[in-house]
Enzyme design. Sequence first.
Site, PDB file in Angstrom:
ATOM      1  CG  ASN A 166      -1.767   1.218   1.350  1.00 24.54           C
ATOM      2  OD1 ASN A 166      -1.812   2.030   0.412  1.00 24.54           O
ATOM      3  ND2 ASN A 166      -2.450   1.378   2.464  1.00 24.54           N
ATOM      4  CE  LYS A 179      -0.196   3.162   4.775  1.00 24.29           C
ATOM      5  NZ  LYS A 179      -0.058   3.261   6.220  1.00 24.29           N
ATOM      6  CG  HIS A 198      -5.819   1.975   5.228  1.00 24.56           C
ATOM      7  ND1 HIS A 198      -5.349   2.894   6.137  1.00 24.56           N
ATOM      8  CD2 HIS A 198      -4.826   1.074   5.047  1.00 24.56           C
ATOM      9  CE1 HIS A 198      -4.105   2.558   6.476  1.00 24.56           C
ATOM     10  NE2 HIS A 198      -3.767   1.462   5.829  1.00 24.56           N
ATOM     11  CD  GLU A 227      -2.865   5.492   6.726  1.00 27.19           C
ATOM     12  OE1 GLU A 227      -2.855   5.550   5.479  1.00 27.19           O
ATOM     13  OE2 GLU A 227      -1.959   4.953   7.396  1.00 27.19           O
ATOM     14  CD  GLU A 233      -3.479  -2.401   7.236  1.00 28.44           C
ATOM     15  OE1 GLU A 233      -2.391  -2.646   6.735  1.00 28.44           O
ATOM     16  OE2 GLU A 233      -4.141  -1.377   6.981  1.00 28.44           O
ATOM     17  N   GLY A 246       2.654   2.395  10.823  1.00 27.13           N
ATOM     18  CA  GLY A 246       3.612   3.488  10.666  1.00 27.13           C
ATOM     19  C   GLY A 246       4.296   3.891  11.955  1.00 27.13           C
ATOM     20  CB  SER A 276       5.368  -1.651  12.072  1.00 24.79           C
ATOM     21  OG  SER A 276       5.007  -0.293  12.273  1.00 24.79           O
TER      22      SER A 276
HETATM   23  P1  13P Z   1       3.051   0.438   7.699  1.00 24.84           P
HETATM   24  O1  13P Z   1       3.569  -0.874   7.125  1.00 24.84           O
HETATM   25  O2  13P Z   1       3.784   1.635   7.187  1.00 24.84           O
HETATM   26  O3  13P Z   1       2.948   0.377   9.179  1.00 24.84           O
HETATM   27  O4  13P Z   1       1.553   0.610   7.144  1.00 24.84           O
HETATM   28  C1  13P Z   1       0.672  -0.462   7.197  1.00 24.84           C
HETATM   29  C2  13P Z   1      -0.538  -0.115   6.431  1.00 24.84           C
HETATM   30  O5  13P Z   1      -1.263   0.783   6.787  1.00 24.84           O
HETATM   31  C3  13P Z   1      -0.791  -0.873   5.195  1.00 24.84           C
HETATM   32  O6  13P Z   1      -2.057  -0.611   4.699  1.00 24.84           O
END
Ligand code: 13P
Length: 250
Positions: free
Chosen positions: A9, A11, A94, A96, A166, A172, A212
């Site tokens: 992803n 983003k 997601h 976010e 997640e 992150g 992560s």
């Molecule tokens: P990270 O791997 O940067 O923690 O992000 C995970 C994520 O949100 C994948 O959709």
Amino acid sequence: MRSQIVAGNWKSNLTFQEAKTLIADLQDLKGSFPDDVKVALAAPFPYLGAFASEVKGMHLAAQNSSAHEMGAFTGEVHPEMLASLGVDHVIIGHSERRSFFNESNEVVADKVKRAVNAGLNVFFCCGELLEHREEEVHFDLVKEQIETGLFDLDETAMKQIVIAYEPVWAIGTGRTASSEQAQEMHAAIRSWIANEFSEACAENTSILYGGSCKPSNARELFAQKDVDGGLIGGASLSAKDFAAIIQSFA
Ligand code: 13P
């Protein structure tokens, strides 16, 4: 049998040129990917049309799609538009999107239905905040996300669903769920699917871990019985790290 999947992803990262370089680097490394692992790249919307012909042997995903029908919804991208470009997966729900863009469980459910009807496979994201885990309501919260988001579908439509657990506190942050925490939640998710649909449906639904995930912890996470791969954020921006994660299945 369920698939092993690693999805990147990206983003809201990478210019078009940077993204093209990343894809070229991944194409060079592709020979080292295990044959039975499905790899998907979730690129920003504007790049998807150009990448549909460029991404070979990997799947192309969008990071979001509309909850509405086609029509007067300025700025929205309908899943049929994605399918018509050759995109075959979409990330929906997601954390976010849920937190920064106020997507409720109900909006997420509408998006899932539209995407499934358009023929897309859905990476359905769920996961709790740190406070939910500390209050020990994380199972309730994730169950509610899954019930509202997926349980209106029929069992045939579930074939198009991949679940991505997640935990928001791990995204992150560099703080990963332990393999035991991941396994425990994945097993719970699988049991809810078995109860609502069937054992066969639960057995055939891939459940990915995200948060992560990196080369140093992917092997242990993917070795868990109910962890079928990963949805990778930061580490998917490096071809070398993403390839190492793809190679992490035992
Ligand atoms: P990270 O791997 O940067 O923690 O992000 C995970 C994520 O949100 C994948 O959709």
